[in-house]
Design an enzyme around this catalytic site. Structure first.
Site, PDB file in Angstrom:
ATOM      1  N   HIS A   1       0.832  -1.203   0.000  1.00 61.03           N
ATOM      2  CA  HIS A   1       0.000   0.000   0.000  1.00 61.03           C
ATOM      3  C   HIS A   1       0.873   1.262   0.000  1.00 61.03           C
ATOM      4  O   HIS A   1       0.500   2.269  -0.611  1.00 61.03           O
ATOM      5  CB  HIS A   1      -0.877   0.043   1.256  1.00 61.03           C
ATOM      6  CG  HIS A   1      -2.100  -0.804   1.193  1.00 61.03           C
ATOM      7  ND1 HIS A   1      -3.183  -0.490   0.401  1.00 61.03           N
ATOM      8  CD2 HIS A   1      -2.437  -1.939   1.858  1.00 61.03           C
ATOM      9  CE1 HIS A   1      -4.129  -1.397   0.576  1.00 61.03           C
ATOM     10  NE2 HIS A   1      -3.699  -2.288   1.456  1.00 61.03           N
TER      11      HIS A   1
ATOM     12  N   ASP B   1      -7.484  -2.115  -1.367  1.00 62.23           N
ATOM     13  CA  ASP B   1      -8.520  -2.884  -0.678  1.00 62.23           C
ATOM     14  C   ASP B   1      -9.839  -2.505  -1.318  1.00 62.23           C
ATOM     15  O   ASP B   1     -10.178  -1.309  -1.416  1.00 62.23           O
ATOM     16  CB  ASP B   1      -8.540  -2.559   0.815  1.00 62.23           C
ATOM     17  CG  ASP B   1      -7.269  -2.998   1.535  1.00 62.23           C
ATOM     18  OD1 ASP B   1      -6.561  -3.862   1.000  1.00 62.23           O
ATOM     19  OD2 ASP B   1      -7.003  -2.466   2.626  1.00 62.23           O
TER      20      ASP B   1
ATOM     21  N   GLU C   1      -6.899 -11.956   3.432  1.00 54.51           N
ATOM     22  CA  GLU C   1      -7.902 -10.891   3.332  1.00 54.51           C
ATOM     23  C   GLU C   1      -8.579 -10.956   1.964  1.00 54.51           C
ATOM     24  O   GLU C   1      -7.912 -10.751   0.945  1.00 54.51           O
ATOM     25  CB  GLU C   1      -7.260  -9.513   3.522  1.00 54.51           C
ATOM     26  CG  GLU C   1      -6.546  -9.338   4.860  1.00 54.51           C
ATOM     27  CD  GLU C   1      -5.745  -8.046   4.931  1.00 54.51           C
ATOM     28  OE1 GLU C   1      -5.586  -7.365   3.893  1.00 54.51           O
ATOM     29  OE2 GLU C   1      -5.264  -7.723   6.023  1.00 54.51           O
TER      30      GLU C   1
ATOM     31  N   HIS D   1      -8.056  -7.570  -0.237  1.00 51.73           N
ATOM     32  CA  HIS D   1      -6.745  -6.997  -0.573  1.00 51.73           C
ATOM     33  C   HIS D   1      -6.197  -7.564  -1.879  1.00 51.73           C
ATOM     34  O   HIS D   1      -6.167  -8.783  -2.075  1.00 51.73           O
ATOM     35  CB  HIS D   1      -5.747  -7.276   0.564  1.00 51.73           C
ATOM     36  CG  HIS D   1      -4.380  -6.737   0.286  1.00 51.73           C
ATOM     37  ND1 HIS D   1      -3.911  -5.579   0.850  1.00 51.73           N
ATOM     38  CD2 HIS D   1      -3.382  -7.196  -0.519  1.00 51.73           C
ATOM     39  CE1 HIS D   1      -2.676  -5.350   0.409  1.00 51.73           C
ATOM     40  NE2 HIS D   1      -2.336  -6.320  -0.427  1.00 51.73           N
TER      41      HIS D   1
END
Length: 200
Positions: A109, A116, A180, A183
């Site tokens: 990120h 996300d 996740e 993500h």
């Protein structure tokens, strides 16, 4: 290194607000996150590196062509190093650090190369994915989905919607991770950390 304040004028970054088929609701700019407060402060984090932003727009176009009225909703994108450090400090000493890259190594990120994201249906509502964004629990893990379907913790409809999200993102060149469902990285993580500047 690039200061976050310089990103809006940097030629290698693209604002998410102009992407067709993409809505933006950065949860770390609000209190709707696991920390319970806005941690971006006055930072404008609604950016990705241009190549990742272009790919995200491609993912949105593919989704719209296969599911009329559906759009992507970005929940987090560029996350400056200073924010990654803050999140790490919040979780340090707990098992939840599993869900964060150590600040020394750097989150993808923080290079503007991870996003996300979830789905919005034709009515403009977030699709039920079985767990919420940043719900740091095993039912959020893609690599446990079959088990959780069998146990009744996830439904076939949850897996179907996650599958649509993955299909849209993967065909545009993004890769998911095992912990996740929301993500996605764009580009090889090793190369990103080696070759691209980190946003501070």
């Amino acid at each position: 290194m690039i200061d976050c304040e310089d990103v809006p004028r940097h030629p290698d970054f693209r604002a998410l607000g102009g992407l067709v088929g993409v809505e933006v609701d950065l949860r770390y700019a609000t209190r709707d996150n696991f920390v319970g407060r806005a941690i971006y402060g006055g930072l404008d984090c609604s950016y990705l590196r241009r190549e990742a932003a272009d790919a995200l727009e491609n993912a949105a176009a593919w989704l719209a062509s296969h599911r009329q009225g559906y759009r992507l909703l970005v929940l987090d994108a560029l996350r400056p190093q200073r924010v990654q450090e803050l999140l790490w400090d919040e979780l340090q000493g707990t098992p939840l650090t599993l869900y964060l890259a150590h600040p020394e190594r750097g989150s993808i990120h923080s290079f503007g190369m991870a996003v996300d994201v979830t789905l919005l249906n034709a009515a403009g509502h977030e699709v039920d994915m079985g767990t919420g964004f940043d719900e740091m629990s095993l039912p959020s893990h893609p690599d446990h989905e079959a088990e959780h379907l069998a146990l009744g913790l996830l439904t076939a409809e949850h897996l179907r919607e996650r599958g649509w999200l993955r299909a849209a993102m993967r065909q545009a060149g993004f890769d998911g991770i095992k912990t996740e469902w929301w993500h996605f990285d764009f580009g090889d993580r090793v190369a990103v950390r080696r070759d691209l500047p980190r946003v501070l």
